[in-house]
Design a protein around this motif. Structure first.
Motif, PDB file in Angstrom:
ATOM      1  N   MET A   1      36.800  29.356  35.623  1.00  0.00           N
ATOM      2  CA  MET A   1      37.028  30.046  36.871  1.00  0.00           C
ATOM      3  C   MET A   1      38.398  30.740  36.834  1.00  0.00           C
ATOM      4  O   MET A   1      39.368  30.191  36.357  1.00  0.00           O
ATOM      5  CB  MET A   1      36.961  29.054  38.020  1.00  0.00           C
ATOM      6  N   THR A   2      38.440  31.935  37.347  1.00  0.00           N
ATOM      7  CA  THR A   2      39.670  32.719  37.365  1.00  0.00           C
ATOM      8  C   THR A   2      40.488  32.384  38.602  1.00  0.00           C
ATOM      9  O   THR A   2      39.983  32.409  39.715  1.00  0.00           O
ATOM     10  CB  THR A   2      39.339  34.221  37.367  1.00  0.00           C
ATOM     11  N   THR A   3      41.748  32.083  38.390  1.00  0.00           N
ATOM     12  CA  THR A   3      42.631  31.834  39.531  1.00  0.00           C
ATOM     13  C   THR A   3      43.067  33.177  40.115  1.00  0.00           C
ATOM     14  O   THR A   3      42.933  34.225  39.486  1.00  0.00           O
ATOM     15  CB  THR A   3      43.876  31.039  39.110  1.00  0.00           C
ATOM     16  N   VAL A   4      43.614  33.114  41.310  1.00  0.00           N
ATOM     17  CA  VAL A   4      44.107  34.330  41.963  1.00  0.00           C
ATOM     18  C   VAL A   4      45.191  34.972  41.100  1.00  0.00           C
ATOM     19  O   VAL A   4      45.201  36.201  40.906  1.00  0.00           O
ATOM     20  CB  VAL A   4      44.636  34.011  43.377  1.00  0.00           C
ATOM     21  N   GLU A   5      46.057  34.157  40.540  1.00  0.00           N
ATOM     22  CA  GLU A   5      47.135  34.699  39.702  1.00  0.00           C
ATOM     23  C   GLU A   5      46.572  35.361  38.443  1.00  0.00           C
ATOM     24  O   GLU A   5      47.013  36.448  38.054  1.00  0.00           O
ATOM     25  CB  GLU A   5      48.134  33.601  39.336  1.00  0.00           C
ATOM     26  N   ASP A   6      45.585  34.728  37.802  1.00  0.00           N
ATOM     27  CA  ASP A   6      44.939  35.317  36.628  1.00  0.00           C
ATOM     28  C   ASP A   6      44.308  36.661  36.982  1.00  0.00           C
ATOM     29  O   ASP A   6      44.420  37.628  36.236  1.00  0.00           O
ATOM     30  CB  ASP A   6      43.849  34.396  36.067  1.00  0.00           C
ATOM     31  N   PHE A   7      43.644  36.694  38.132  1.00  0.00           N
ATOM     32  CA  PHE A   7      43.005  37.917  38.591  1.00  0.00           C
ATOM     33  C   PHE A   7      44.036  39.022  38.792  1.00  0.00           C
ATOM     34  O   PHE A   7      43.834  40.160  38.361  1.00  0.00           O
ATOM     35  CB  PHE A   7      42.239  37.663  39.900  1.00  0.00           C
ATOM     36  N   LYS A   8      45.146  38.687  39.433  1.00  0.00           N
ATOM     37  CA  LYS A   8      46.191  39.677  39.682  1.00  0.00           C
ATOM     38  C   LYS A   8      46.773  40.211  38.383  1.00  0.00           C
ATOM     39  O   LYS A   8      46.989  41.426  38.237  1.00  0.00           O
ATOM     40  CB  LYS A   8      47.287  39.077  40.554  1.00  0.00           C
ATOM     41  N   VAL A   9      47.014  39.331  37.427  1.00  0.00           N
ATOM     42  CA  VAL A   9      47.593  39.752  36.145  1.00  0.00           C
ATOM     43  C   VAL A   9      46.635  40.674  35.403  1.00  0.00           C
ATOM     44  O   VAL A   9      47.024  41.750  34.938  1.00  0.00           O
ATOM     45  CB  VAL A   9      47.975  38.525  35.291  1.00  0.00           C
ATOM     46  N   LYS A  10      45.377  40.270  35.281  1.00  0.00           N
ATOM     47  CA  LYS A  10      44.396  41.083  34.547  1.00  0.00           C
ATOM     48  C   LYS A  10      44.161  42.413  35.256  1.00  0.00           C
ATOM     49  O   LYS A  10      44.104  43.468  34.622  1.00  0.00           O
ATOM     50  CB  LYS A  10      43.083  40.310  34.400  1.00  0.00           C
ATOM     51  N   SER A  11      44.039  42.382  36.572  1.00  0.00           N
ATOM     52  CA  SER A  11      43.848  43.610  37.337  1.00  0.00           C
ATOM     53  C   SER A  11      45.023  44.561  37.130  1.00  0.00           C
ATOM     54  O   SER A  11      44.840  45.771  36.949  1.00  0.00           O
ATOM     55  CB  SER A  11      43.683  43.284  38.817  1.00  0.00           C
ATOM     56  N   HIS A  12      46.231  44.018  37.133  1.00  0.00           N
ATOM     57  CA  HIS A  12      47.424  44.840  36.930  1.00  0.00           C
ATOM     58  C   HIS A  12      47.432  45.450  35.533  1.00  0.00           C
ATOM     59  O   HIS A  12      47.761  46.636  35.364  1.00  0.00           O
ATOM     60  CB  HIS A  12      48.681  44.005  37.174  1.00  0.00           C
ATOM     61  N   GLU A  13      47.064  44.686  34.519  1.00  0.00           N
ATOM     62  CA  GLU A  13      47.000  45.209  33.149  1.00  0.00           C
ATOM     63  C   GLU A  13      46.012  46.379  33.061  1.00  0.00           C
ATOM     64  O   GLU A  13      46.327  47.422  32.471  1.00  0.00           O
ATOM     65  CB  GLU A  13      46.566  44.118  32.172  1.00  0.00           C
ATOM     66  N   TYR A  56      35.987  45.027  36.443  1.00  0.00           N
ATOM     67  CA  TYR A  56      36.702  43.768  36.630  1.00  0.00           C
ATOM     68  C   TYR A  56      36.818  43.431  38.117  1.00  0.00           C
ATOM     69  O   TYR A  56      36.613  42.283  38.515  1.00  0.00           O
ATOM     70  CB  TYR A  56      38.071  43.828  35.992  1.00  0.00           C
ATOM     71  N   LEU A  57      37.120  44.416  38.947  1.00  0.00           N
ATOM     72  CA  LEU A  57      37.233  44.173  40.382  1.00  0.00           C
ATOM     73  C   LEU A  57      35.899  43.716  40.961  1.00  0.00           C
ATOM     74  O   LEU A  57      35.852  42.852  41.838  1.00  0.00           O
ATOM     75  CB  LEU A  57      37.700  45.432  41.110  1.00  0.00           C
ATOM     76  N   ASN A  58      34.809  44.275  40.475  1.00  0.00           N
ATOM     77  CA  ASN A  58      33.489  43.936  40.993  1.00  0.00           C
ATOM     78  C   ASN A  58      32.966  42.600  40.482  1.00  0.00           C
ATOM     79  O   ASN A  58      32.028  42.049  41.061  1.00  0.00           O
ATOM     80  CB  ASN A  58      32.488  45.038  40.672  1.00  0.00           C
ATOM     81  N   GLU A  59      33.564  42.054  39.415  1.00  0.00           N
ATOM     82  CA  GLU A  59      33.142  40.753  38.913  1.00  0.00           C
ATOM     83  C   GLU A  59      33.352  39.665  39.961  1.00  0.00           C
ATOM     84  O   GLU A  59      32.578  38.722  40.035  1.00  0.00           O
ATOM     85  CB  GLU A  59      33.927  40.359  37.660  1.00  0.00           C
ATOM     86  N   GLY A  60      34.393  39.782  40.727  1.00  0.00           N
ATOM     87  CA  GLY A  60      34.743  38.763  41.705  1.00  0.00           C
ATOM     88  C   GLY A  60      33.962  38.860  43.000  1.00  0.00           C
ATOM     89  O   GLY A  60      34.026  37.959  43.836  1.00  0.00           O
ATOM     90  N   SER A  61      33.213  39.952  43.197  1.00  0.00           N
ATOM     91  CA  SER A  61      32.509  40.083  44.476  1.00  0.00           C
ATOM     92  C   SER A  61      31.086  39.612  44.423  1.00  0.00           C
ATOM     93  O   SER A  61      30.562  39.177  43.489  1.00  0.00           O
ATOM     94  CB  SER A  61      32.558  41.514  44.969  1.00  0.00           C
TER      95      SER A  61
END
Length: 61
Positions: A1-13, A56-61
């Motif tokens: 499972m992706t944490t919020v911090e992991d999501f933010k880092v990957k999204s930013h990259e 990537y953004l749509n993976e979480g929805s």
């Protein structure tokens, strides 16, 4: 499972790559170089970066 911090880092990259790819395209536009291999590569890179970021953004929805 992706944490919020992991999501933010990957999204930013991914967003940084999209920004760089878009900037490269804009540089070519300013130089009136909207044809040829360099343009084709810039368009491919920008499109791929966009698709990866949105995907990537749509993976979480």
């Amino acid at each position: 499972m992706t944490t919020v911090e992991d999501f933010k880092v990957k999204s930013h990259e991914l967003l940084m790559e999209l920004d760089a790819a878009t900037s490269d395209m804009m540089t070519l536009i300013c130089a009136h170089q909207m044809t040829g291999a360099a343009w084709d590569e810039a368009v491919r890179r920008q499109h791929e970066a966009y698709e990866q970021w949105v995907g990537y953004l749509n993976e979480g929805s």
